[in-house]
Design a protein around this motif. Structure first.
Motif, short mmCIF file in Angstrom:
data_model
loop_
_atom_site.label_atom_id
_atom_site.label_comp_id
_atom_site.label_asym_id
_atom_site.label_seq_id
_atom_site.Cartn_x
_atom_site.Cartn_y
_atom_site.Cartn_z
N SER A 55 45.90 44.88 69.50
CA SER A 55 44.58 44.41 69.93
C SER A 55 43.45 45.07 69.15
N SER A 91 57.58 40.97 73.39
CA SER A 91 57.17 39.57 73.21
C SER A 91 56.19 39.17 74.32
N ARG A 94 52.87 40.74 73.39
CA ARG A 94 52.20 39.98 72.33
C ARG A 94 51.44 38.79 72.92
N ARG A 95 52.07 38.10 73.88
CA ARG A 95 51.39 36.98 74.54
C ARG A 95 50.19 37.46 75.35
N VAL A 97 48.27 40.02 74.73
CA VAL A 97 47.18 40.31 73.78
C VAL A 97 46.56 39.01 73.28
N ALA A 98 47.40 38.03 72.92
CA ALA A 98 46.89 36.74 72.44
C ALA A 98 46.03 36.08 73.52
N ASP A 99 46.47 36.14 74.77
CA ASP A 99 45.69 35.55 75.86
C ASP A 99 44.35 36.28 76.04
N SER A 100 44.36 37.60 75.84
CA SER A 100 43.11 38.36 75.99
C SER A 100 42.13 37.97 74.89
N PHE A 101 42.63 37.70 73.67
CA PHE A 101 41.77 37.24 72.58
C PHE A 101 41.16 35.87 72.92
N ARG A 102 42.00 34.99 73.48
CA ARG A 102 41.51 33.65 73.85
C ARG A 102 40.42 33.75 74.92
N ASP A 146 47.79 40.88 58.69
CA ASP A 146 48.37 40.83 60.03
C ASP A 146 49.88 41.06 60.00
N GLU A 150 51.67 44.33 61.76
CA GLU A 150 52.58 44.21 62.90
C GLU A 150 53.95 44.80 62.58
#
Length: 202
Positions: A55, A91, A94-95, A97-102, A146, A150
């Motif tokens: 993040s 995994s 990772r989702r 973190v991706a959701d927090s970015f969205r 990226d 990672e």
């Protein structure tokens, strides 16, 4: 010294720890709260490190880690142990973190101060053990692509074996090794340049 922020390369063989964490996850799947507690304790540090570097925000790492474990505990009934619990959990992280970015991308940003960036900098914690080293490493990692970042974080900071990181990232082991090697070379070059600049400034 600046070079202390770069992790020393180490063989990330943790099969016993992975087997234990996976066994705890399988036991927790049946509703054993004792097993669930051991599962969380065994993998908490790995998840915290991973989400902090993924993040790029150490201050949100605790919340993202908590979110990861809440999601994992809700999903435990479907965990069958085909992959290690650590890989499965990362995994989910990772989702998260991706959701927090969205969420951050669509959230309006309001500030009642003209210099909100200065206010944010003043609110950051200071004088914590390892704080400066952690910030220095975060800054350096931001300069990597990226994919290299990672691979480096998974193998050198979280301690995932290369073959497991390859399965996690969906690429050959040789690709992971190459990404880590190039990331390390870039980080070492950046550290040398930073030290040279510090010496010249002094």
């Amino acid at each position: 010294m600046i070079t202390s922020v770069l992790p020393v390369s180490r063989p990330p063989e943790r099969t016993t720890a992975d087997a234990s964490a996976t066994a705890w996850a399988l036991a927790a799947r049946g509703g054993d709260p004792h097993a669930a507690e051991h599962f969380v304790r065994a993998l908490h540090g790995d998840v915290l490190r991973y989400v902090a570097f993924l993040s790029g925000d150490p201050q949100s790492a605790d919340d993202l880690t908590q979110d990861t474990f809440l999601r994992a505990l809700d999903s435990l009934p479907g965990f069958e142990g085909r992959a290690s619990a650590r890989t499965w959990l990362l995994s989910i992280a990772r989702r998260a973190v991706a959701d927090s970015f969205r969420r951050a991308a669509v959230r309006p940003r309001l500030a009642d101060m003209h210099d909100w960036q200065l206010a944010m900098e003043r609110s950051q914690p200071r004088d914590l053990p390892g704080f400066d080293d952690g910030i220095a490493l975060l800054d350096l990692l931001e300069m990597l692509s990226d994919q290299r970042r990672e691979a480096f974080v998974l193998t050198q900071l979280v301690g995932l074996p290369y073959d497991e990181a390859a399965r996690f990232l969906g690429c050959p082991v040789g690709t992971v090794r190459s990404r880590v090697s190039r990331a390390r070379a870039t980080l070492e070059r950046l550290l040398r340049e930073a030290e040279l600049h510090a010496v010249q400034a002094a």
